[in-house]
Enzyme design. Sequence first.
Site, PDB file in Angstrom:
ATOM      1  N   GLN A 242      -1.321   3.250   8.796  1.00  0.00           N
ATOM      2  CA  GLN A 242      -1.682   4.630   8.467  1.00  0.00           C
ATOM      3  C   GLN A 242      -3.196   4.784   8.350  1.00  0.00           C
ATOM      4  OE1 GLN A 242       0.921   5.779   5.157  1.00  0.00           O
ATOM      5  NE2 GLN A 242       2.006   7.148   6.537  1.00  0.00           N
TER       6      GLN A 242
ATOM      7  N   THR B 133      -0.162   0.332   2.080  1.00  0.00           N
ATOM      8  CA  THR B 133       0.833  -0.724   2.273  1.00  0.00           C
ATOM      9  C   THR B 133       2.027  -0.126   3.013  1.00  0.00           C
ATOM     10  OG1 THR B 133       1.065  -0.377  -0.082  1.00  0.00           O
ATOM     11  CG2 THR B 133       0.458  -2.564   0.600  1.00  0.00           C
ATOM     12  N   HIS B 134       1.752   0.846   3.873  1.00  0.00           N
ATOM     13  CA  HIS B 134       2.799   1.492   4.653  1.00  0.00           C
ATOM     14  C   HIS B 134       2.810   0.902   6.062  1.00  0.00           C
ATOM     15  CE1 HIS B 134       2.523   5.145   1.713  1.00  0.00           C
ATOM     16  NE2 HIS B 134       3.000   4.050   1.164  1.00  0.00           N
ATOM     17  N   ASN B 135       3.334  -0.309   6.154  1.00  0.00           N
ATOM     18  CA  ASN B 135       3.407  -1.004   7.447  1.00  0.00           C
ATOM     19  C   ASN B 135       4.713  -0.604   8.131  1.00  0.00           C
ATOM     20  OD1 ASN B 135       2.644  -3.064   5.065  1.00  0.00           O
ATOM     21  ND2 ASN B 135       1.206  -3.284   6.729  1.00  0.00           N
TER      22      ASN B 135
END
Length: 335
Positions: free
Chosen positions: A94, A262-264
Amino acid sequence: SPHFTVIPLALKNPNFELRTNSIVLKINLDSTRKKAVSVSYLDARGREFEQPADLIILSAYALGNVNLLLQSGIGVPYDPATGKGVVGRNYAYQCGGGATAFFDKKTILNRFMGAGALGTCMDDFNGDNYDFVKAGYIGGGGISCSNSGARPIQSHPTPHGTPRWGSDWKKAVVDNYDHAANVGNQGAVMAYRQNYLSLDPTYTDIFGRPLMRMTFDFQDNEIKQMNGQADICVKIAKEMGAIRVDRSIPPVPYSIVPYQSTHNTGGAVFGADPTTSVLNKHLQVWDVPNVFVTGACVFPQNAGKNPTGPVGALAYWAADAIKNYLKNPGPLVPS
Ligand SMILES: Cc1cc2nc3c(=O)[nH]c(=O)nc-3n(C[C@H](O)[C@H](O)[C@H](O)COP(=O)(O)OP(=O)(O)OC[C@H]3O[C@@H](n4cnc5c(N)ncnc54)[C@H](O)[C@@H]3O)c2cc1C
């Protein structure tokens, strides 16, 4: 959190057993390589076990799922040179950035009061809600002013140009504490041929397995988006009455060092075609139908939004499909 909702309910079933402090190293396949038969795992004492299984649901976080698929030889690893293969393909992230608004000392924000995701968010510049033709990028992002509860050690916004240590830094921290707010962008990232996950040819983990390697950079669309959205955040911050506004975007080229998100997502996506997706629409592995995968690794791109709602919804979606699968085990979509 599942720890307080789903797991206590599951524990009430006599046929449910939770083995904590265990790490799954691999899913084992039979000689046809089309059926999973067990998982190998270590317990807290480092003892290795092989647990036989008729059905395996991989739910080890987006990155962990892709790692376990690669370690287990499930699905063809993606090759960016040829564009062929599927596992590791479509890794996305992101875009962040935005503006910090500094107010005069009379403006007290009580930023120490807050909660995990407390804030105000608008989607006017996200997805298809806005015509980005003039801006020159697609996707956009959610713009929010959040107050997660400013932790004294972590949260000490200072104006750009402030020294990073010493008495001038301390003075700036004291002067601005509780008088600064962030207006931030959480932007989409498209899938690109050159962004992917793979096994590292050199480095290994403590178990001797290849480490998973992430190859990622922001591309032109994302760079334009971060800049365009940051400009919007600056305008909003000025309207809020700030006496000073600092604009920021994440480091370009991408750096994993500063915390960004931490939006993988991606790496084991679902789709309609087994040559471009790991999973069918029921989150069932095309190549090994008794393995299902949940998590944000199934997203083909990353939207300008938090992932966990869709992750949870898709878990229910897969659970429904698994009920059908149990009546008649096999591929739920012909390939
Ligand atoms: C700091 C932080 C802030 C976040 N904030 C937000 C937010 O505000 N909004 C939002 O939507 N999302 C947020 N996220 C993302 C969110 O946490 C994830 O989308 C969500 O947890 C994914 O759910 P999951 O079930 O796929 O994986 P997880 O919740 O990570 O669960 C995976 C589980 O598998 C276990 N596991 C992993 N590997 C193995 C293995 N090999 N063997 C055995 N067990 C294993 C892990 O211990 C873990 O319990 C945040 C993430 C972080 C790290």
